[in-house]
Motif scaffolding. Structure first.
Motif, short mmCIF file in Angstrom:
data_model
loop_
_atom_site.label_atom_id
_atom_site.label_comp_id
_atom_site.label_asym_id
_atom_site.label_seq_id
_atom_site.Cartn_x
_atom_site.Cartn_y
_atom_site.Cartn_z
N UNK A 164 0.97 -1.03 -0.26
CA UNK A 164 0.10 0.47 0.45
C UNK A 164 0.91 1.40 -0.03
N UNK A 165 0.20 2.17 -0.44
CA UNK A 165 1.16 3.15 -0.28
C UNK A 165 1.28 4.30 0.67
N UNK A 166 2.59 4.42 1.28
CA UNK A 166 2.87 5.63 2.05
C UNK A 166 1.82 6.25 2.77
N UNK A 167 1.64 6.17 3.31
CA UNK A 167 -0.06 7.07 4.44
C UNK A 167 1.29 8.15 4.88
N UNK A 168 0.29 9.63 5.09
CA UNK A 168 0.69 11.23 5.33
C UNK A 168 -0.55 11.21 6.91
N UNK A 169 0.36 11.31 7.87
CA UNK A 169 -0.05 11.56 8.86
C UNK A 169 -0.68 12.84 9.82
N UNK A 170 -1.14 13.77 9.92
CA UNK A 170 -1.02 14.72 11.17
C UNK A 170 -1.29 14.26 12.42
N UNK A 181 5.52 0.35 10.42
CA UNK A 181 6.55 1.62 10.89
C UNK A 181 5.63 2.72 10.00
N UNK A 182 5.74 3.32 11.96
CA UNK A 182 5.33 5.07 11.30
C UNK A 182 6.47 6.18 11.37
N UNK A 183 7.43 6.63 10.92
CA UNK A 183 8.33 7.06 10.82
C UNK A 183 8.11 8.70 11.42
N UNK A 184 8.63 9.37 11.93
CA UNK A 184 9.18 10.94 12.33
C UNK A 184 9.77 11.30 12.71
N UNK A 185 10.40 12.77 12.47
CA UNK A 185 11.80 12.91 13.39
C UNK A 185 10.71 13.47 14.91
N UNK A 186 10.84 13.58 15.82
CA UNK A 186 10.23 14.03 16.74
C UNK A 186 10.90 15.16 17.17
N UNK A 229 5.46 3.02 6.28
CA UNK A 229 4.89 2.45 5.89
C UNK A 229 3.65 4.10 5.79
N UNK A 230 3.85 4.99 6.95
CA UNK A 230 3.40 6.56 7.16
C UNK A 230 4.50 7.17 7.77
#
Length: 348
Positions: free
Chosen positions: A18-24, A193-198, A224-225
């Motif tokens: 599945x496409x990488x999902x954008x969150x906010x 796996x949900x990724x981000x720089x905190x 993945x998100x």
């Protein structure tokens, strides 16, 4: 290395092919239903596919329930400390809950949350960040291993009680540590796996740090998100995430290529490139558009572009797939180039 296991959040699938999902995440007061719903809608319109909402106490539940009923995207309940809040958020309509089993308390409380999540068919997100490394791992070096092990322990707690509808997240303020911890995690699990720089900072710093740190992960097929963490208006997070995924080739959309300019430049490259970005902001298909200052750079260096323009002494040369198709004067340069771009996207 994208995760093999697929997790469903509302009508959005995370993981697998599945496409990488954008969150906010909303930053309005959850008790203020109208303001929070307006922000959710704005985030959705900007491209967020999942939105997280803080559910702080049981007092937030009625408003959160209304938000779930009126939101056009799945909502994730962000929970800390009180397992009862997590359970009530699930019953109120959350499409996913984000908890930290370590701060929920006794294992039986985690078990109760997982039981209700399983009953309602929603996933749980767990993980660790650089400020929540478990004490037992604080002296583990290198530190990225402490981060990874802290997150894996959260996973084991859920697995031990028979729950495996899991999304994992590791976030650090340090881009290198963030990369190594997520790489370590991806080698050990198949969960999304949900990724981000905190706590990445204010706009410019956050964009640079997140692009470097998350770009490295994505190019290694980890994540993945995604959420870009920016202090302030969360709509900016979504715009940056969309652009990052587009420029790295993980999301369809226009890419505007522009030369850095020099003394040979015959047109205002920056000004025209900005206009091209505005003309193409609603295009949702892959298209490479080049804006080059002179014939040295275009179409030679931009022959891979679908369409482009190169400045000349009398105006500009428009090229398609590396071949010059028309030369135009300065006066007609913009309108002619725009017309060619529109031909490549007739749906608009």
């Amino acid at each position: 290395m994208f995760s093999k296991k697929v997790v469903t959040v509302g009508n959005v699938k995370i993981g697998g092919d599945n496409p990488i999902v954008i969150q906010s995440m909303t930053n309005t007061d959850t008790l203020d239903f109208e303001s929070t719903l307006r922000q959710i809608i704005r985030l959705s319109n900007a491209g967020a596919e999942i939105v997280r909402v803080s559910v702080r106490t049981l007092d937030d539940i009625p408003s959160f329930k209304k938000l779930c009923e009126n939101s056009n995207v799945p909502l994730v309940a962000d929970i800390h400390f009180d397992y009862k809040v997590a359970i009530e958020a699930i019953k109120a309509g959350a499409s996913k809950v984000r908890i930290n089993p370590g701060n929920i308390g006794a294992e039986w409380k985690v078990k109760e949350v997982a039981k209700v999540a399983k009953e309602y068919g929603i996933p749980i997100r767990v993980g660790a960040n650089s400020g929540s490394i478990k004490k037992k791992y604080e002296n583990l070096v290198p530190r990225y291993r402490a981060l990874a092990e802290s997150a894996l322990e959260e996973v084991r707690i859920l697995e031990k009680i028979g729950f495996d509808d899991i999304v994992i997240s590791i976030k650090s303020t340090d881009a290198k540590e963030n990369f190594l911890a997520n790489k370590c995690l991806a080698e050990k699990v198949q969960y999304p796996i949900h990724i981000g720089i905190t706590e990445a900072g204010i706009y410019e710093d956050a964009v640079i740090l997140s692009s470097a740190g998350l770009g490295a992960l994505l190019l290694n097929y980890i994540g993945d998100t995604i959420r870009i963490s920016i202090a302030g208006d969360p709509e900016k997070e979504v715009g940056v995430a969309r652009k990052l995924l587009t420029l790295l080739g993980f999301k369809k959309g226009p890419r505007v290529i522009a030369c850095p300019t020099c003394a040979r430049t015959e047109i205002n490259v920056e000004e025209l490139a900005l206009k091209v970005k505005e003309w193409t902001k609603d295009i949702d298909k892959e298209i490479n558009i080049a804006v080059m200052g002179c014939v040295v750079n275009g179409p030679g260096e931009a022959k891979h572009a679908d369409i482009g323009i190169a400045g000349t002494k009398t105006g500009g040369a428009i090229f398609v797939n590396g071949e010059i198709v028309e030369s135009v004067s300065h006066e007609k340069l913009e309108e002619t180039f725009k017309r060619y771009i529109e031909k490549m996207n007739p749906a608009n």
